[in-house]
Enzyme design. Structure first.
Site, mmCIF file in Angstrom:
data_model
loop_
_atom_site.group_PDB
_atom_site.id
_atom_site.type_symbol
_atom_site.label_atom_id
_atom_site.label_comp_id
_atom_site.label_asym_id
_atom_site.label_seq_id
_atom_site.Cartn_x
_atom_site.Cartn_y
_atom_site.Cartn_z
ATOM 1 N N LYS A 1 0.821 -1.212 0.000
ATOM 2 C CA LYS A 1 0.000 0.000 0.000
ATOM 3 C C LYS A 1 0.860 1.270 0.000
ATOM 4 O O LYS A 1 0.568 2.223 -0.715
ATOM 5 C CB LYS A 1 -0.905 -0.032 1.232
ATOM 6 C CG LYS A 1 -1.845 1.128 1.338
ATOM 7 C CD LYS A 1 -2.810 0.906 2.489
ATOM 8 C CE LYS A 1 -2.079 0.838 3.810
ATOM 9 N NZ LYS A 1 -2.454 1.857 4.777
ATOM 10 N N ARG B 1 -11.569 3.957 10.067
ATOM 11 C CA ARG B 1 -11.464 2.555 10.447
ATOM 12 C C ARG B 1 -12.785 1.974 10.949
ATOM 13 O O ARG B 1 -12.884 0.784 11.219
ATOM 14 C CB ARG B 1 -10.402 2.379 11.538
ATOM 15 C CG ARG B 1 -8.998 2.660 11.057
ATOM 16 C CD ARG B 1 -8.001 1.969 11.943
ATOM 17 N NE ARG B 1 -6.657 2.512 11.772
ATOM 18 C CZ ARG B 1 -5.787 2.050 10.882
ATOM 19 N NH1 ARG B 1 -6.106 1.050 10.100
ATOM 20 N NH2 ARG B 1 -4.589 2.589 10.789
ATOM 21 N N ARG C 1 10.220 -13.924 2.834
ATOM 22 C CA ARG C 1 11.190 -12.833 2.778
ATOM 23 C C ARG C 1 12.287 -13.054 3.804
ATOM 24 O O ARG C 1 12.040 -13.577 4.886
ATOM 25 C CB ARG C 1 10.508 -11.488 3.072
ATOM 26 C CG ARG C 1 9.405 -11.144 2.116
ATOM 27 C CD ARG C 1 9.144 -9.683 2.043
ATOM 28 N NE ARG C 1 8.710 -9.093 3.308
ATOM 29 C CZ ARG C 1 8.149 -7.896 3.409
ATOM 30 N NH1 ARG C 1 7.971 -7.167 2.317
ATOM 31 N NH2 ARG C 1 7.781 -7.415 4.574
ATOM 32 N N ARG D 1 12.369 -11.781 9.729
ATOM 33 C CA ARG D 1 11.970 -10.750 10.699
ATOM 34 C C ARG D 1 10.711 -11.185 11.440
ATOM 35 O O ARG D 1 9.862 -11.885 10.868
ATOM 36 C CB ARG D 1 11.693 -9.426 9.974
ATOM 37 C CG ARG D 1 12.882 -8.889 9.206
ATOM 38 C CD ARG D 1 12.567 -7.538 8.630
ATOM 39 N NE ARG D 1 11.267 -7.535 7.952
ATOM 40 C CZ ARG D 1 10.628 -6.452 7.576
ATOM 41 N NH1 ARG D 1 11.148 -5.258 7.819
ATOM 42 N NH2 ARG D 1 9.477 -6.530 6.959
ATOM 43 N N ARG E 1 -2.110 -9.772 12.272
ATOM 44 C CA ARG E 1 -2.287 -8.439 11.682
ATOM 45 C C ARG E 1 -3.369 -8.461 10.605
ATOM 46 O O ARG E 1 -4.149 -7.516 10.469
ATOM 47 C CB ARG E 1 -0.963 -7.930 11.108
ATOM 48 C CG ARG E 1 0.036 -7.553 12.209
ATOM 49 C CD ARG E 1 1.408 -7.271 11.648
ATOM 50 N NE ARG E 1 1.416 -6.097 10.798
ATOM 51 C CZ ARG E 1 2.296 -5.904 9.808
ATOM 52 N NH1 ARG E 1 3.202 -6.817 9.552
ATOM 53 N NH2 ARG E 1 2.258 -4.808 9.093
#
Ligand SMILES: [Zn+2]
Length: 214
Positions: A13, A88, A127, A160, A171
């Site tokens: 985003k 939100r 990743r 990470r 999330r």
């Protein structure tokens, strides 16, 4: 062009916001940033917000709307803006609508960059970051290598915390729960542009630009 930018963590985003912002020469307004700025500038609303945050509470809607109003009223928003991080909840969406009407800003559109959650998990989980320089690679890029292509550090790759599966899933869940009602609210008004976020950066931005011009 008055855009609300929506996208789950991991769909790129931020990158798309930057591209749209420079292409149309309109500001990218992140509500997190303008809140921090108001606190730093010690505006009336900033001081109130800080007091509330220092008690560990969420900044209430009326203060957030006030801070957004102050920002959207600036002259660089005359030709448009990209708002990121707000609304939100449906209640915030309704309040934002009346603010936009009050400031005579024209019609909002919501750009929804969506992606299959399993694909997002796979993508992020694939990743690796370099401990030394912070660069991020996909597993396939560094397969069989023990040296960072960017900085030359040895054995510096790691996964990470943010890219770990359970963290990503949490999330995504928070994102899904907080945005669904807002999406529905704008869908009812036919103001949603939905774009698949799993292509390359160029593919996604092409899709967004095409939908905005049609
Ligand atoms: Zn490195």
């Amino acid at each position: 062009m008055r855009l609300l930018l929506f996208g789950a963590p991991g769909v790129g985003k931020g990158t798309q916001a930057k591209l749209i912002s420079s292409k149309f020469n309109i500001p990218h307004i992140s509500t997190g940033d303008i809140l921090r700025q108001a606190v730093k500038d010690k505006t009336e609303l900033g001081k109130k917000a800080q007091e509330i945050m220092s008690r560990g509470e969420l900044v209430p809607d009326d203060i957030m709307i006030g801070i957004i109003k102050y920002r959207l009223d600036k002259s660089d928003c005359k030709n448009g803006f990209i708002l990121d991080g707000f609304p939100r909840t449906e209640k915030q969406a309704i309040e934002l609508d009346s603010l936009v009407a009050e400031l005579n800003l024209g019609e909002l559109k919501l750009v929804n960059i969506f992606a299959d959650e399993e694909e997002i998990v796979k993508r992020l989980n694939n990743r690796r970051a370099c401990r030394n320089c912070g660069s991020i690679f996909s597993v396939s890029e560094i397969e069989g290598k023990d040296t960072c292509p960017k900085c030359g550090a040895k054995n510096s790759f790691y996964l990470r915390d943010d890219d770990k599966e359970e963290v990503i899933r949490k999330r995504l869940e928070v994102f899904r729960n907080t945005t669904e009602s807002v999406l529905r609210y704008y869908q009812k008004q036919n103001k949603v542009i939905s774009v698949n976020g799993l292509g390359s950066v160029e593919e996604v931005s092409d899709q967004i630009l095409k939908s905005l011009s049609s």
